[in-house]
Design a protein around this motif. Structure first.
Motif, PDB file in Angstrom:
ATOM      1  N   ARG A  87       0.878  -0.561  -0.324  1.00  0.00           N
ATOM      2  CA  ARG A  87       0.581  -0.082  -0.534  1.00  0.00           C
ATOM      3  C   ARG A  87       0.691   1.035  -0.163  1.00  0.00           C
ATOM      4  NH1 ARG A  87      -3.829   0.115   4.559  1.00  0.00           N
ATOM      5  NH2 ARG A  87      -1.976   1.039   6.311  1.00  0.00           N
ATOM      6  N   SER A  88       0.290   2.347  -0.452  1.00  0.00           N
ATOM      7  CA  SER A  88       1.482   3.749  -0.820  1.00  0.00           C
ATOM      8  C   SER A  88       0.885   4.575   0.250  1.00  0.00           C
ATOM      9  CB  SER A  88       0.633   4.466  -1.596  1.00  0.00           C
ATOM     10  OG  SER A  88      -0.731   4.690  -2.147  1.00  0.00           O
ATOM     11  N   ILE A  89       1.726   5.248   0.400  1.00  0.00           N
ATOM     12  CA  ILE A  89       1.263   6.436   1.808  1.00  0.00           C
ATOM     13  C   ILE A  89      -0.083   7.241   1.598  1.00  0.00           C
ATOM     14  CG2 ILE A  89       2.158   8.355   3.187  1.00  0.00           C
ATOM     15  CD1 ILE A  89       5.509   7.358   1.928  1.00  0.00           C
ATOM     16  N   LEU A  90      -0.635   7.703   2.336  1.00  0.00           N
ATOM     17  CA  LEU A  90      -1.597   7.762   2.412  1.00  0.00           C
ATOM     18  C   LEU A  90      -1.554   9.402   2.145  1.00  0.00           C
ATOM     19  CD1 LEU A  90      -2.888   5.628   3.933  1.00  0.00           C
ATOM     20  CD2 LEU A  90      -4.342   7.109   4.628  1.00  0.00           C
ATOM     21  N   SER A  91      -2.730   9.846   1.444  1.00  0.00           N
ATOM     22  CA  SER A  91      -2.153  11.722   0.979  1.00  0.00           C
ATOM     23  C   SER A  91      -3.251  12.301   1.093  1.00  0.00           C
ATOM     24  CB  SER A  91      -2.164  11.765  -0.605  1.00  0.00           C
ATOM     25  OG  SER A  91      -1.508  12.980  -0.592  1.00  0.00           O
ATOM     26  N   TRP A  92      -3.399  12.841   2.268  1.00  0.00           N
ATOM     27  CA  TRP A  92      -4.584  14.068   2.908  1.00  0.00           C
ATOM     28  C   TRP A  92      -4.854  14.689   2.633  1.00  0.00           C
ATOM     29  CZ3 TRP A  92      -7.169  11.118   6.286  1.00  0.00           C
ATOM     30  CH2 TRP A  92      -7.189  10.371   7.072  1.00  0.00           C
ATOM     31  N   ILE A  93      -6.679  15.194   2.848  1.00  0.00           N
ATOM     32  CA  ILE A  93      -7.127  16.307   2.018  1.00  0.00           C
ATOM     33  C   ILE A  93      -8.129  17.029   2.481  1.00  0.00           C
ATOM     34  CG2 ILE A  93      -7.825  15.304  -0.228  1.00  0.00           C
ATOM     35  CD1 ILE A  93      -6.986  18.145  -1.877  1.00  0.00           C
ATOM     36  N   GLU A  94      -8.432  18.214   2.961  1.00  0.00           N
ATOM     37  CA  GLU A  94     -10.383  18.395   3.338  1.00  0.00           C
ATOM     38  C   GLU A  94     -10.912  18.743   1.862  1.00  0.00           C
ATOM     39  OE1 GLU A  94     -12.526  19.285   6.711  1.00  0.00           O
ATOM     40  OE2 GLU A  94      -9.860  19.167   6.408  1.00  0.00           O
ATOM     41  N   VAL A  95     -12.491  17.705   2.570  1.00  0.00           N
ATOM     42  CA  VAL A  95     -13.609  18.477   1.397  1.00  0.00           C
ATOM     43  C   VAL A  95     -14.797  18.593   1.976  1.00  0.00           C
ATOM     44  CG1 VAL A  95     -15.155  16.790   0.454  1.00  0.00           C
ATOM     45  CG2 VAL A  95     -12.418  15.539   1.021  1.00  0.00           C
ATOM     46  N   ASP A  96     -15.218  19.738   0.924  1.00  0.00           N
ATOM     47  CA  ASP A  96     -15.437  20.716   1.853  1.00  0.00           C
ATOM     48  C   ASP A  96     -16.849  20.624   0.622  1.00  0.00           C
ATOM     49  OD1 ASP A  96     -17.075  23.105   1.681  1.00  0.00           O
ATOM     50  OD2 ASP A  96     -16.275  24.104   2.219  1.00  0.00           O
ATOM     51  N   LEU A  97     -18.182  19.922   1.163  1.00  0.00           N
ATOM     52  CA  LEU A  97     -18.796  19.627   0.515  1.00  0.00           C
ATOM     53  C   LEU A  97     -20.722  20.671   0.795  1.00  0.00           C
ATOM     54  CD1 LEU A  97     -19.071  15.925   0.243  1.00  0.00           C
ATOM     55  CD2 LEU A  97     -18.593  17.547  -1.566  1.00  0.00           C
ATOM     56  N   SER A  98     -19.559  21.934   1.359  1.00  0.00           N
ATOM     57  CA  SER A  98     -20.860  22.944   1.445  1.00  0.00           C
ATOM     58  C   SER A  98     -21.536  23.713  -0.052  1.00  0.00           C
ATOM     59  CB  SER A  98     -21.162  24.387   1.913  1.00  0.00           C
ATOM     60  OG  SER A  98     -19.290  24.555   2.030  1.00  0.00           O
ATOM     61  N   PRO A  99     -22.883  23.437  -0.179  1.00  0.00           N
ATOM     62  CA  PRO A  99     -23.002  23.854  -1.661  1.00  0.00           C
ATOM     63  C   PRO A  99     -22.903  24.678  -2.449  1.00  0.00           C
ATOM     64  CG  PRO A  99     -24.893  23.584  -0.154  1.00  0.00           C
ATOM     65  CD  PRO A  99     -24.307  23.269   0.779  1.00  0.00           C
ATOM     66  N   ALA A 100     -21.965  24.935  -3.423  1.00  0.00           N
ATOM     67  CA  ALA A 100     -21.881  25.576  -4.718  1.00  0.00           C
ATOM     68  C   ALA A 100     -22.422  26.962  -4.416  1.00  0.00           C
ATOM     69  CB  ALA A 100     -21.554  25.233  -5.845  1.00  0.00           C
ATOM     70  N   PRO A 101     -21.495  28.826  -4.369  1.00  0.00           N
ATOM     71  CA  PRO A 101     -22.705  29.614  -4.774  1.00  0.00           C
ATOM     72  C   PRO A 101     -23.429  29.575  -6.404  1.00  0.00           C
ATOM     73  CG  PRO A 101     -20.450  29.872  -4.200  1.00  0.00           C
ATOM     74  CD  PRO A 101     -20.653  28.655  -3.863  1.00  0.00           C
ATOM     75  N   GLY A 102     -24.942  29.685  -5.635  1.00  0.00           N
ATOM     76  CA  GLY A 102     -25.623  29.649  -7.392  1.00  0.00           C
ATOM     77  C   GLY A 102     -26.489  30.827  -7.735  1.00  0.00           C
ATOM     78  N   ALA A 103     -27.080  30.585  -8.561  1.00  0.00           N
ATOM     79  CA  ALA A 103     -28.061  31.879  -9.011  1.00  0.00           C
ATOM     80  C   ALA A 103     -27.410  33.243  -8.653  1.00  0.00           C
ATOM     81  CB  ALA A 103     -29.699  31.916  -8.741  1.00  0.00           C
ATOM     82  N   LEU A 104     -26.552  33.037  -9.253  1.00  0.00           N
ATOM     83  CA  LEU A 104     -26.036  34.522  -9.076  1.00  0.00           C
ATOM     84  C   LEU A 104     -26.284  35.534 -10.496  1.00  0.00           C
ATOM     85  CD1 LEU A 104     -21.613  33.041  -9.909  1.00  0.00           C
ATOM     86  CD2 LEU A 104     -23.111  33.631  -8.147  1.00  0.00           C
TER      87      LEU A 104
END
Length: 413
Positions: A252-269
Motif C-alpha cells: 500500500r502507498s503512503i496516504l495523501s490527505w486533503i480536506e473535502v468541503d461539500l457545502s453547496p456551491a454558490p448559485g443563482a448569480l
C-alpha cells in the motif's frame, strides 16, 4: 512406438523433405496478449502445468507400427532445445488439431524463455520449428518498495470544494514516478477517512497507465466527483496499490490527505449593478463622483466565500462576503475605468465567487455605457478637473509694461 532407423539407413522421402517444411511456432493460450512479442504470462498461469498448442505437422506416410514423435521444448531464450514433454502419434491414426503438450509448473520461474515444437518423423531426423518467446515476471512493481503519496493539484489549495467538483467533474492526481514503471501497469486506488486503513476496504476502481503516461513520466489517477461525494465532507485520504500486467501487486502507498468541503456551491448569480447619475453614462464627472459595483444576494452565500469583481475582464478587487450584508459594494478606481481608453464604448462588468481556492463561473455581465472623452489635453491626475500640466495663461498689458500684472494705468482697457 516406431523403431529408429539404423545409422546409414536410407531416409524415406518424407524424412528427406521434412526440413523443407515450415513448422510454425506453437501457441500459448495463457499469454496475456497473443500479439505481444514477449509473450507475458499472468501470475495466475504459473500454478499449473502450462499448455502449449500446435497445429498440423504433416504426419509421415501411414505404415504398420510407424509413428511420429512430437516434442515440446522449453528453454531460456537463445539456449539449445530442451525437451519437457513429448508424444508419439501413429501415422495411421488421424489427428484432431490443435494438439497440446505441457510445460511442468515447477519449471515456470522468473525469466525470458522460448517454446518450440520438434518433430521426428518415424522417430528420426528431428526438425525444430519456429520459437515463441515467453516472459515470466514475478517481481513486484517499484521493486516491492512502498509507493509515495499521490500529489493533489496545487490549485485546490488543500481543499476539494463542491465548486471544483461541479466545474471539473473529477480530481486528477499524480502518482510519483517509479523506475520500473511500464505500459499496462495499474493503480488500484482507495478513498478513506482512516489513518490506518484495514485490508477490508473496497477500492474505488483501478486505472491503467497509458503509453503517454509512461513516455512523459507523469502517472495519473482520476477520481471522479461522485466517488468523492459518497464519502462526505471532512479530512480524507487517497492511497493506492501498484499492480503490473502480470498481476504482481506491491504494498500500500503512503496516504495523501486533503480536506473535502461539500457545502453547496454558490448559485443563482445575478448580474452586478453599477449605479450612475441621471446622465445614464459613465463620464468624467461620474468618475469624480465615484463608481461602485454592487453584488446582489445569491444562493448559498457563505462567510467563507470571496467575490472577485472584473471590469472589462480586468480584476478590480476581491472582497469577503458577508451573507448578512447585501449588496456587497466595491469601489472601482480610475485605473480600471480608464484601462481600455476613453471610449465611447460599453464596459462589461461581472464577478466570480470563490469557494475555498476555486472560482466558480462568472455571473451574467452588466454593460455600462462609458464616455470619458474630454476637450483638450489629458493629464496624469485625471479625472480631476484641474490640469496642472497645461501652460498658464498670460495677461498682456495694455498700458503698462509688467506681464501678468494689472496696474491702475490699465483701468478701462
Amino acid at each position: 512406438m516406431a523403431k529408429s532407423k539404423e545409422p546409414g539407413e536410407q531416409a524415406s522421402v518424407d524424412d528427406a523433405t521434412l526440413e523443407a517444411v515450415q513448422i510454425d511456432a506453437p501457441k500459448v493460450p495463457a499469454v496475456l496478449d497473443p500479439d505481444d512479442p514477449w509473450g507475458l504470462l499472468p501470475l495466475s498461469a504459473l500454478g499449473d502445468d502450462l499448455a502449449v498448442t500446435f497445429m498440423d505437422f504433416q504426419q509421415g506416410a501411414p505404415g504398420p507400427g510407424e509413428a511420429d514423435l512430437v516434442e515440446l521444448g522449453f528453454m531460456s531464450k537463445g539456449a539449445a532445445f530442451q525437451m519437457v514433454d513429448e508424444k508419439w502419434y501413429p501415422t495411421s491414426d488421424p489427428i484432431d488439431f490443435p494438439q497440446t503438450l505441457k510445460v511442468p509448473s515447477y519449471r515456470l520461474k522468473e525469466g525470458v524463455y522460448e517454446v518450440a515444437i520438434r518433430i521426428s518423423r518415424y522417430g528420426n531426423n528431428p526438425v525444430e520449428g519456429d520459437r515463441k518467446t515467453l516472459t515470466i515476471d514475478t517481481s513486484k512493481p517499484n521493486f516491492g518498495n512502498t509507493p509515495g503519496p499521490v500529489v493533489f493539484p496545487a490549485e485546490l489549495g488543500g481543499v476539494v470544494t463542491e465548486t471544483y467538483l461541479i466545474q471539473e467533474g473529477e480530481v486528477s492526481v499524480l502518482v510519483p514516478w517509479y523506475i520500473d514503471a511500464a505500459v499496462g501497469d495499474r493503480a488500484e486506488y482507495y478513498w478513506t477517512d482512516n489513518a490506518s486503513p484495514p485490508d477490508s476496504e473496497v477500492p474505488i476502481r483501478e486505472q491503467e497507465f497509458s503509453p503517454e503516461d509512461i513516455a512523459d513520466k507523469r502517472l495519473r489517477i482520476t477520481v471522479y466527483a461522485d466517488e468523492i461525494r459518497v464519502w462526505g465532507p471532512g479530512r480524507r485520504a487517497l492511497y493506492y496499490y501498484l499492480r503490473d500486467r502480470a498481476g504482481n501487486e506491491g504494498p500500500r502507498s503512503i496516504l495523501s490527505w486533503i480536506e473535502v468541503d461539500l457545502s453547496p456551491a454558490p448559485g443563482a448569480l445575478q448580474p452586478p449593478k453599477v449605479p450612475l447619475s441621471d446622465r445614464g453614462v459613465l463620464d468624467r464627472q461620474q468618475a469624480r463622483d465615484g463608481v461602485v459595483v454592487e453584488i446582489p444576494e445569491y444562493d448559498f452565500a457563505d462567510a467563507t466565500h470571496c467575490a472577485a469583481i472584473y471590469w472589462d475582464d480586468i480584476l478590480v478587487d476581491e472582497i469577503p462576503i458577508d451573507p448578512a450584508d447585501f449588496p456587497a459594494i466595491v469601489p472601482v478606481p480610475w485605473l480600471n475605468l480608464h484601462a481600455r481608453g476613453d471610449g465611447p464604448r460599453q464596459a462589461s462588468v461581472y464577478y466570480r465567487i470563490r469557494q475555498g481556492s476555486t472560482y466558480g463561473p462568472p455571473s451574467p455581465s452588466t454593460l455600462v455605457a462609458v464616455d470619458l472623452t474630454l476637450a483638450g489635453q489629458d493629464h496624469a491626475n485625471a479625472p480631476a478637473l484641474l490640469n496642472a500640466e497645461l501652460a498658464l495663461v498670460e495677461v498682456n498689458r495694455k498700458k503698462t509694461l509688467t506681464l501678468n500684472t494689472l496696474l491702475s494705468a490699465d483701468y478701462g482697457y
